[in-house]
Scaffold this active site. Structure first.
Site, PDB file in Angstrom:
ATOM      1  N   ASP A  22      36.622  36.325  29.672  1.00 59.94           N
ATOM      2  CA  ASP A  22      35.284  35.763  29.857  1.00 59.94           C
ATOM      3  C   ASP A  22      34.867  35.051  28.573  1.00 59.94           C
ATOM      4  O   ASP A  22      34.916  35.639  27.491  1.00 59.94           O
ATOM      5  CB  ASP A  22      34.312  36.899  30.195  1.00 59.94           C
ATOM      6  CG  ASP A  22      32.863  36.461  30.219  1.00 59.94           C
ATOM      7  OD1 ASP A  22      32.603  35.264  30.400  1.00 59.94           O
ATOM      8  OD2 ASP A  22      31.990  37.332  30.049  1.00 59.94           O
ATOM      9  N   ASN A  24      31.754  33.221  28.401  1.00 62.34           N
ATOM     10  CA  ASN A  24      30.307  32.953  28.335  1.00 62.34           C
ATOM     11  C   ASN A  24      29.431  34.194  28.505  1.00 62.34           C
ATOM     12  O   ASN A  24      28.214  34.085  28.660  1.00 62.34           O
ATOM     13  CB  ASN A  24      29.913  31.890  29.366  1.00 62.34           C
ATOM     14  CG  ASN A  24      30.208  32.313  30.794  1.00 62.34           C
ATOM     15  OD1 ASN A  24      30.635  33.449  31.029  1.00 62.34           O
ATOM     16  ND2 ASN A  24      29.989  31.418  31.738  1.00 62.34           N
ATOM     17  N   ASP A  26      29.172  36.504  30.926  1.00 60.72           N
ATOM     18  CA  ASP A  26      28.616  36.917  32.219  1.00 60.72           C
ATOM     19  C   ASP A  26      29.440  38.015  32.876  1.00 60.72           C
ATOM     20  O   ASP A  26      29.162  38.421  34.002  1.00 60.72           O
ATOM     21  CB  ASP A  26      28.464  35.720  33.162  1.00 60.72           C
ATOM     22  CG  ASP A  26      29.802  35.075  33.544  1.00 60.72           C
ATOM     23  OD1 ASP A  26      30.863  35.537  33.046  1.00 60.72           O
ATOM     24  OD2 ASP A  26      29.793  34.110  34.328  1.00 60.72           O
ATOM     25  N   ASP A  30      36.912  33.150  33.097  1.00 57.45           N
ATOM     26  CA  ASP A  30      36.708  31.730  33.402  1.00 57.45           C
ATOM     27  C   ASP A  30      37.811  30.890  32.758  1.00 57.45           C
ATOM     28  O   ASP A  30      38.695  31.412  32.061  1.00 57.45           O
ATOM     29  CB  ASP A  30      35.322  31.280  32.934  1.00 57.45           C
ATOM     30  CG  ASP A  30      35.004  31.720  31.508  1.00 57.45           C
ATOM     31  OD1 ASP A  30      35.866  31.518  30.634  1.00 57.45           O
ATOM     32  OD2 ASP A  30      33.913  32.272  31.282  1.00 57.45           O
ATOM     33  N   HIS A 325      48.179  40.664  42.833  1.00 61.47           N
ATOM     34  CA  HIS A 325      46.757  40.976  42.980  1.00 61.47           C
ATOM     35  C   HIS A 325      46.429  41.729  44.259  1.00 61.47           C
ATOM     36  O   HIS A 325      45.266  42.046  44.497  1.00 61.47           O
ATOM     37  CB  HIS A 325      45.945  39.677  42.938  1.00 61.47           C
ATOM     38  CG  HIS A 325      46.317  38.709  44.035  1.00 61.47           C
ATOM     39  ND1 HIS A 325      47.543  38.091  44.094  1.00 61.47           N
ATOM     40  CD2 HIS A 325      45.634  38.273  45.107  1.00 61.47           C
ATOM     41  CE1 HIS A 325      47.597  37.319  45.160  1.00 61.47           C
ATOM     42  NE2 HIS A 325      46.458  37.407  45.795  1.00 61.47           N
ATOM     43  N   ASP A 326      47.445  42.010  45.083  1.00 57.14           N
ATOM     44  CA  ASP A 326      47.222  42.697  46.360  1.00 57.14           C
ATOM     45  C   ASP A 326      47.842  44.085  46.420  1.00 57.14           C
ATOM     46  O   ASP A 326      47.498  44.872  47.309  1.00 57.14           O
ATOM     47  CB  ASP A 326      47.799  41.871  47.518  1.00 57.14           C
ATOM     48  CG  ASP A 326      47.023  40.610  47.793  1.00 57.14           C
ATOM     49  OD1 ASP A 326      45.799  40.591  47.545  1.00 57.14           O
ATOM     50  OD2 ASP A 326      47.636  39.622  48.257  1.00 57.14           O
TER      51      ASP A 326
END
Length: 522
Positions: A22, A24, A26, A30, A325-326
């Site tokens: 990350d 920024n 939040d 990103d 990712h699964d």
């Protein structure tokens, strides 16, 4: 073989963008965050990054519900941010692959909004609409992969639309030539921008039986398997026409130099091989998920590897995947010590390996409190272990607050031992999982026998798995102990004078492997 292409000799690294870095504050990863970590990936030694979907999306399925195929979701940044990342990757010698999600869009995509506006809208046939069954119910018995009926009734037009996943993910109709052309243009848009390839989401789902007959019941079904397995997906997946679609995508890719297409396909090996191409080229790499699903047994794996090698079509290049990712992470499935052996297996087999982010530091699945569950798979069928949030948790970079991932609380919880299990700590420990991955990748790069050489089985017994990698006159021996007790190994006569190049253990006596030990002789 001729001079190998980058995607044959290299290693791919999968990034789940929400959880990588990350920039920024939040709590969500990103594009600028990914760019800031490229030097870490160069230090690790990977050759390409594949980024899970970053397109504009309502995030019903976290980016796999695409509302615009040629944009960037504001959560991740802008097209300028993407161009900056792409250029920075290329400047470092890294290739960049995107996810292509061709089976379905978001129900918020302008195409679907038009499609559902009326039965005579020009884009009506861009999706799969059918009249109700004679009894007034869904057109057939197909079940969503996320549970429940795969048909959603639209009051406004009096028909059902098909969705293989969430109702917010209506399936596209690839039999429509205008839709097909529009989606192939998407590939060209990103190739023109400089993208090096695509991982194609659920490729085997892309076209359905023209007549939409009922699927047969699955005689082996149990509730623990999830509702989708009540039926055998005989008519809703893996239709013969899908290979023509793969060939069309391949023609687009082949118009650009050295691009690669990787297909997500969960099918038995005999059916998987058809995706290399039938009557013409298919995708370059149909994903081989066998290491994720197979029993972790030396004899079973030896057979599996040999049968996969034997099944490859002429010119077909192999590939291997240990996590994604699964599916549950390797360190969760095998434990921390055997996960090191699994990493050695992944990075010494013949073919292109894909590493899932975090596996290089031995991240495990994270228990997600019920109130923090995001995954629609888990929310729809809770408690049977199908949720994917546990394998999508934030990357740990260092021991600073929030593990260096963010300056704020992350969208999912960190693994409990992030203070010690992070990249910075492991880079300083030559016996760490990160250093093992780095050293294996460096060895692959320096030894053609590992990156592009032949694979030959070596007979073993007990918990040992062994094989030779050979390129020209160079010969390497890989021996892995898949158990937690010592195992004796009779070294082949040709290998008696070789040295230990790399080991997960001590390597003091190659004739005896300690528990969870693997080594490479060369």
């Amino acid at each position: 073989m001729t001079e190998p292409l980058w995607w044959q000799s290299g290693a791919i690294y999968q990034i789940y963008p929400r959880s990588f870095q990350d920039s920024n504050g939040d709590g969500i990863g990103d594009l600028r965050g990914i760019e800031s970590r490229l030097d870490d990936l160069v230090a690790l030694g990977v050759d390409a990054i594949w980024i899970s979907p970053i397109y504009p999306s309502p995030m019903a399925d976290f980016g796999y519900d695409v509302a615009d195929y040629t944009g960037i979701d504001p959560r991740f940044g802008t097209l300028d941010d993407f161009d900056s990342l792409l250029n920075a990757a290329h400047d470092r010698g890294l290739k960049l692959l995107l996810d292509f999600v061709p089976n379905h869009s978001s129900d918020q995509h302008p195409w679907f909004i038009e499609s559902r506006s009326s039965r005579d809208n020009p884009k009506r046939d861009w999706y799969l609409w059918r009249d109700p069954a004679p009894n007034g119910g869904p057109p057939n018995n197909w079940i969503s992969d996320f549970g429940g009926p795969a048909w959603e009734y639209d009051e406004g037009t009096g028909q059902y639309y098909y969705h293989a996943f969430l109702k917010e993910q209506p399936d596209l109709n690839w039999r429509n030539p205008d839709l097909r052309a529009a989606m192939l243009d998407v590939l060209s848009f990103w190739f023109d921008r400089g993208v090096d390839g695509f991982r194609i989401d659920v490729l085997w789902h892309m076209i359905k039986h023209r007549d939409f007959p009922d699927n047969p019941a699955n005689p082996a079904y149990t509730p623990a398997m999830g509702e989708m397995h009540q039926m055998l997906q005989l008519h809703s997946t893996d239709q013969p026409e899908v290979h023509g679609l793969a060939a069309e995508m391949r023609r687009v890719a082949d118009a650009y130099p050295e691009r690669v297409l990787i297909g997500e396909i969960y099918l038995p090996v005999d059916k998987l091989m058809a995706y290399y191409g039938t009557g013409g080229p298919g995708v370059h790499l149909p994903f081989n998920f066998q290491l994720i699903e197979a029993p972790w047994d030396a004899r079973s794996l030896a057979t599996l590897i040999a049968e996969y090698e034997a099944a490859l079509p002429p010119g077909g290049w192999p590939n291997w995947v240990l996590g994604n990712h699964d599916r549950p992470r390797a360190a969760t499935r095998f434990g921390p010590e055997q996960a090191r052996v699994a990493a050695m297996l992944l990075l010494t087999l013949r073919g292109t390996p894909t590493i899932y982010y975090g596996d290089e530091i031995g991240m495990t699945d994270v228990m997600i409190p019920a109130e923090q569950v995001y995954d629609p798979r888990e929310l729809r069928e809770p408690g049977i272990g199908l949720g994917r949030d546990p394998v999508r948790t934030p990357m740990a970079w260092d021991a600073t607050p929030h593990a260096g991932f963010s300056t704020a609380t992350a969208w999912l919880p960190l693994h409990s031992d992030w203070g010690a299990r992070n990249v910075e700590a492991q880079r300083e420990d030559p016996r760490s999982m990160w250093c093992l991955h780095r050293d294996l990748l460096a060895l692959r790069r320096s030894r053609a026998a590992l990156s592009i050489g032949d694979w030959l089985p070596v007979e073993t017994a007990g918990n040992l798995l062994a094989y030779e990698r050979r390129h020209g006159d160079a010969r390497l021996l890989v021996v892995l102990n898949l158990g937690d007790t010592p195992e004796s190994f009779a070294i082949s006569e040709w290998a008696e004078g070789l040295s230990v190049l790399l080991t997960t253990g001590t390597g003091d006596d190659p004739a005896v492997l300690g528990p969870n030990e693997g080594y490479i002789l060369g």
